[in-house]
Design an enzyme around this catalytic site. Sequence first.
Site, PDB file in Angstrom:
ATOM      1  CG  HIS A  63     -18.058  -5.557 -58.367  1.00 13.97           C
ATOM      2  ND1 HIS A  63     -17.019  -4.941 -57.677  1.00 13.97           N
ATOM      3  CD2 HIS A  63     -17.657  -6.833 -58.580  1.00 13.97           C
ATOM      4  CE1 HIS A  63     -16.041  -5.811 -57.492  1.00 13.97           C
ATOM      5  NE2 HIS A  63     -16.399  -6.964 -58.041  1.00 13.97           N
ATOM      6  CG  ASP A  64     -25.616  -2.391 -60.004  1.00 14.69           C
ATOM      7  OD1 ASP A  64     -25.403  -1.262 -59.506  1.00 14.69           O
ATOM      8  OD2 ASP A  64     -26.697  -2.714 -60.528  1.00 14.69           O
ATOM      9  N   GLY A  69     -27.502  -1.628 -53.463  1.00 11.54           N
ATOM     10  CA  GLY A  69     -28.461  -2.542 -54.062  1.00 11.54           C
ATOM     11  C   GLY A  69     -28.330  -2.600 -55.576  1.00 11.54           C
ATOM     12  CG  ASP A  71     -28.861   1.388 -57.195  1.00 13.17           C
ATOM     13  OD1 ASP A  71     -27.750   0.884 -57.500  1.00 13.17           O
ATOM     14  OD2 ASP A  71     -28.974   2.350 -56.412  1.00 13.17           O
ATOM     15  N   PRO A 156     -16.541  -7.042 -50.602  1.00 10.43           N
ATOM     16  CG  PRO A 156     -18.010  -8.842 -50.782  1.00 10.43           C
ATOM     17  CD  PRO A 156     -17.878  -7.388 -51.118  1.00 10.43           C
ATOM     18  CG  HIS A 186     -14.356 -16.241 -58.277  1.00 12.04           C
ATOM     19  ND1 HIS A 186     -14.105 -16.204 -56.934  1.00 12.04           N
ATOM     20  CD2 HIS A 186     -14.717 -14.975 -58.629  1.00 12.04           C
ATOM     21  CE1 HIS A 186     -14.301 -14.971 -56.475  1.00 12.04           C
ATOM     22  NE2 HIS A 186     -14.677 -14.218 -57.492  1.00 12.04           N
ATOM     23  CG  ASP A 246     -17.183 -26.706 -64.664  1.00 12.57           C
ATOM     24  OD1 ASP A 246     -16.560 -25.944 -63.894  1.00 12.57           O
ATOM     25  OD2 ASP A 246     -16.616 -27.346 -65.575  1.00 12.57           O
TER      26      ASP A 246
END
Length: 323
Positions: A63-64, A69, A71, A156, A186, A246
């Site tokens: 999310h960052d 970007g 940052d 997204p 996920h 995995d």
Amino acid sequence: MKTMGFVFLLLPFFAIGVVQGQLRVGFYSNTCPDAESIVSSVVRNAAQSISNIPPVLLRLHFHDCFVEGCDGSILIENGPKAERHAFGHQGVGGFEVIEQAKAQLEATCPGVVSCADIVALAARDAIALANGPSYEVPTGRRDGRVSDVSLAANMPDVSDSIQQLKAKFLQKGLSEKDLVLLSAAHTIGTTACFFMTKRLYKFSPAGGSDPAISPDFLPQLQSICPQNGDVNVRLPMDRGSERTFDKQILDNIRNGFAVLESDARLYDDETTRMVVDSYFGILTPIFGPSFESDFVDSIVKMGQIGVKTGSKGEIRRVCTAFN
């Protein structure tokens, strides 16, 4: 993604080496040689008391990077207009872990290690704790000076079509293969029933559920998330393997057992479907691609989105506030 959570077996070590721009492995080797071990220690200690820390920190990194970007902009807490309060960031956490690491780093080598680098390193350490692949993180990011809730409007989303997902990733310089691999993060973590309502009960204007859900799986999902039930109830995003990092989630996607709508959509498109299937061929264990190695390539690539280096940005004294 919006419900991104991400967990780990002792797998091979994947060396990345020097990357483009001014980011490089070992950036702090002279200025703060204990930087990476300090972050690792804080993450490890946090995980001992909070079991879901690995997926939380992995999601925080994603999310960052997807807003302004990589940052550290998501860490800023400067009122209701701060980026972290965006709808697309709801449920994102791990801020206190980053702040703890920053406090220890400031005590050891003040004004040297950026919050943005701490986020990237913490995600790497979280993946290792979940028995995922070990890898080196190129560092040298500086912290951004902008945090605005409006800038996170195009994150997204779990209800995005495959075309929307591909476009949003392409906008960040990420390929269809990167979309599949980063979605596969996920493999660890949980999501809330809040994000399942549309897929289970309102998938089309006429109602009903997503036909991509296996008939054997739908009753299980509906029993956990009943219509008009508690939307805060949580369920694993990777059926049967939610605590291990995995490729099981990709096999689930192939067989109609994807939990998130956005994950299921990866099998709607020929290109992304081929990427998913490439990890399950008869000869894949010998000649095929390595899911772990490819995931490392994608997350390192993601970690370079819009980075500030050199004279750009700043090194914050605390991660929640601009200097």
